[in-house]
Write a protein that holds these residues in place. Structure first.
Motif, short mmCIF file in Angstrom:
data_model
loop_
_atom_site.label_atom_id
_atom_site.label_comp_id
_atom_site.label_asym_id
_atom_site.label_seq_id
_atom_site.Cartn_x
_atom_site.Cartn_y
_atom_site.Cartn_z
N PHE A 39 76.01 41.10 102.64
CA PHE A 39 74.65 41.63 102.55
C PHE A 39 74.61 43.11 102.96
CE2 PHE A 39 70.42 42.48 104.35
CZ PHE A 39 69.62 42.11 103.29
N ILE A 40 75.33 43.45 104.02
CA ILE A 40 75.39 44.84 104.49
C ILE A 40 75.98 45.73 103.41
CG2 ILE A 40 76.52 46.40 106.13
CD1 ILE A 40 76.24 44.18 108.21
N ILE A 41 77.08 45.29 102.80
CA ILE A 41 77.72 46.06 101.73
C ILE A 41 76.73 46.28 100.58
CG2 ILE A 41 79.52 46.02 99.96
CD1 ILE A 41 81.27 44.49 102.01
N ALA A 42 76.02 45.22 100.21
CA ALA A 42 75.06 45.32 99.10
C ALA A 42 73.92 46.29 99.42
CB ALA A 42 74.50 43.94 98.76
N VAL A 43 73.39 46.21 100.64
CA VAL A 43 72.27 47.07 101.04
C VAL A 43 72.70 48.53 101.05
CG1 VAL A 43 70.79 47.74 102.97
CG2 VAL A 43 71.03 45.33 102.35
N VAL A 44 73.88 48.81 101.62
CA VAL A 44 74.34 50.20 101.73
C VAL A 44 74.65 50.78 100.36
CG1 VAL A 44 76.16 51.71 102.62
CG2 VAL A 44 75.21 49.91 104.07
N THR A 45 75.35 50.03 99.52
CA THR A 45 75.70 50.55 98.19
C THR A 45 74.46 50.71 97.31
OG1 THR A 45 76.21 48.29 97.45
CG2 THR A 45 78.06 49.63 98.19
N THR A 46 73.51 49.79 97.46
CA THR A 46 72.27 49.89 96.69
C THR A 46 71.44 51.09 97.14
OG1 THR A 46 72.19 47.48 96.37
CG2 THR A 46 70.14 48.69 96.03
N THR A 47 71.40 51.32 98.45
CA THR A 47 70.69 52.49 98.98
C THR A 47 71.32 53.77 98.45
OG1 THR A 47 70.11 51.31 101.01
CG2 THR A 47 70.00 53.71 101.07
N LEU A 51 69.43 56.60 96.17
CA LEU A 51 69.34 58.00 96.57
C LEU A 51 69.97 58.93 95.53
CD1 LEU A 51 70.15 57.74 100.39
CD2 LEU A 51 67.92 58.11 99.32
N SER A 52 71.13 58.53 95.00
CA SER A 52 71.80 59.38 94.01
C SER A 52 71.01 59.43 92.72
CB SER A 52 73.23 58.88 93.74
OG SER A 52 73.22 57.59 93.15
N MET A 53 70.44 58.30 92.31
CA MET A 53 69.66 58.29 91.07
C MET A 53 68.34 59.04 91.26
SD MET A 53 70.36 54.55 89.34
CE MET A 53 69.80 55.15 87.74
N SER A 54 67.77 58.98 92.45
CA SER A 54 66.55 59.75 92.73
C SER A 54 66.85 61.25 92.64
CB SER A 54 66.01 59.41 94.12
OG SER A 54 65.61 58.05 94.18
N ALA A 55 68.02 61.64 93.15
CA ALA A 55 68.42 63.05 93.05
C ALA A 55 68.59 63.45 91.59
CB ALA A 55 69.72 63.28 93.82
N GLY A 56 69.21 62.58 90.80
CA GLY A 56 69.39 62.86 89.38
C GLY A 56 68.07 62.97 88.65
N SER A 57 67.12 62.10 89.00
CA SER A 57 65.80 62.14 88.39
C SER A 57 65.08 63.45 88.72
CB SER A 57 64.96 60.96 88.88
OG SER A 57 63.68 60.96 88.31
N TYR A 58 65.26 63.93 89.94
CA TYR A 58 64.65 65.20 90.35
C TYR A 58 65.26 66.37 89.59
CZ TYR A 58 63.17 69.05 93.35
OH TYR A 58 62.64 70.23 93.82
N GLU A 127 82.69 46.88 110.41
CA GLU A 127 83.73 47.05 109.39
C GLU A 127 83.11 47.01 107.99
OE1 GLU A 127 87.27 44.88 112.02
OE2 GLU A 127 86.10 43.76 110.54
N ALA A 128 82.13 46.13 107.80
CA ALA A 128 81.45 46.03 106.50
C ALA A 128 80.69 47.31 106.18
CB ALA A 128 80.49 44.84 106.50
N PHE A 129 80.05 47.89 107.19
CA PHE A 129 79.30 49.12 106.99
C PHE A 129 80.21 50.27 106.59
CE2 PHE A 129 77.37 53.09 108.59
CZ PHE A 129 76.16 53.05 107.90
N MET A 130 81.35 50.41 107.28
CA MET A 130 82.28 51.48 106.97
C MET A 130 82.87 51.30 105.57
SD MET A 130 82.00 53.40 109.50
CE MET A 130 83.25 54.59 109.03
N LEU A 131 83.17 50.05 105.22
CA LEU A 131 83.69 49.75 103.89
C LEU A 131 82.65 50.10 102.82
CD1 LEU A 131 85.87 48.50 102.07
CD2 LEU A 131 84.88 46.26 102.57
N ALA A 132 81.39 49.76 103.10
CA ALA A 132 80.31 50.03 102.15
C ALA A 132 80.10 51.53 101.95
CB ALA A 132 79.02 49.38 102.64
N LEU A 133 80.26 52.32 103.00
CA LEU A 133 80.11 53.77 102.87
C LEU A 133 81.12 54.33 101.87
CD1 LEU A 133 79.46 55.09 106.50
CD2 LEU A 133 77.83 54.90 104.61
N GLY A 134 82.36 53.83 101.95
CA GLY A 134 83.40 54.27 101.02
C GLY A 134 83.06 53.90 99.59
N LEU A 135 82.55 52.69 99.40
CA LEU A 135 82.16 52.25 98.07
C LEU A 135 80.99 53.07 97.53
CD1 LEU A 135 82.36 48.39 98.67
CD2 LEU A 135 83.87 49.72 97.20
N THR A 136 80.04 53.39 98.43
CA THR A 136 78.86 54.15 98.03
C THR A 136 79.21 55.58 97.66
OG1 THR A 136 77.49 52.82 99.51
CG2 THR A 136 76.56 54.91 98.75
#
Length: 205
Positions: A39-47, A51-58, A127-136
């Motif tokens: 769940f942590i991985i999904a939340v971080v990668t989705t966030t 954020l990246s798509m919002s930047a692209g839209s701007y 560990e899940a959070f750090m892994l998710a940051l790399g994926l994001t």
């Protein structure tokens, strides 16, 4: 609506194939990725996707729609071609060619073993959070480019969250058998092809 959904799904699947490789690596080492960690991985990668798509839209607001559509689509196609070329180099020459974003299965297996510091047999929230940051971080560029072309942010965010969870589960499941190594080997190539398809869809849509 159908094309918007197709584009969102193609982007989400291609950007989450890293998750399959990660899940496969942990499955091979029999290090469990629990519900909370997933769940942590999904939340971080989705966030990160949001954020990246919002930047692209701007950014797209400052360009004519025809220009932003072609530019974003071209970036996606170029990144996809890069993934395909790097994957083919590795497969043909059996070398450790460095992908711009996608995870290498052999490296992830080593990382999985190192990440379980306490030898508990599962990864904790940190560990899940750090892994998710790399994926994001890996998917920020394509997220911006996809949004510039007009890929729907809402549909992409929802599908990214769901597919992130499913791909981790899928990767972990197949990691416990011979199929895991096969799929982990070809995941970067598949992701590259999906990005190329997405880019051309957006370019001519």
């Amino acid at each position: 609506m159908l094309m918007l959904l197709l584009s969102a799904l193609l982007f989400s699947i291609s950007s989450n194939l890293d998750n399959v490789v990660v899940g496969t690596a942990y499955g091979i080492k029999k290090i469990r990725i629990g519900i909370i960690a997933n769940f942590i991985i999904a939340v971080v990668t989705t966030t990160g996707t949001f954020l990246s798509m919002s930047a692209g839209s701007y950014i797209a607001k400052f360009m004519p729609q025809s220009v932003s559509n072609v530019l974003g689509a071209a970036i996606i196609v170029v990144v996809g071609i890069y993934f395909v070329i790097q994957s083919l180099i590795k497969l043909i020459h059996n070398t450790n060619a460095r992908e711009l974003a996608l995870k290498d299965l052999s490296h992830m297996v080593e990382y999985a073993e190192r990440s379980d510091v306490d030898k508990s047999g599962h990864i904790d929230a940190k560990e899940a959070f750090m892994l998710a940051l790399g994926l994001t971080f890996n998917n920020l560029g394509t997220g911006i480019a996809a949004s510039i072309t007009g890929v729907n942010i809402f549909l992409t965010v929802i599908s990214t969250f769901l597919i992130s969870i499913l791909t981790i589960i899928l990767g972990y499941s197949i990691g416990k058998n011979v199929l895991g190594r096969f799929f982990g080997k070809y995941a970067p190539l598949i992701a590259g092809v999906l990005l190329i398809v997405l880019g051309f869809i957006e370019m001519f849509n």
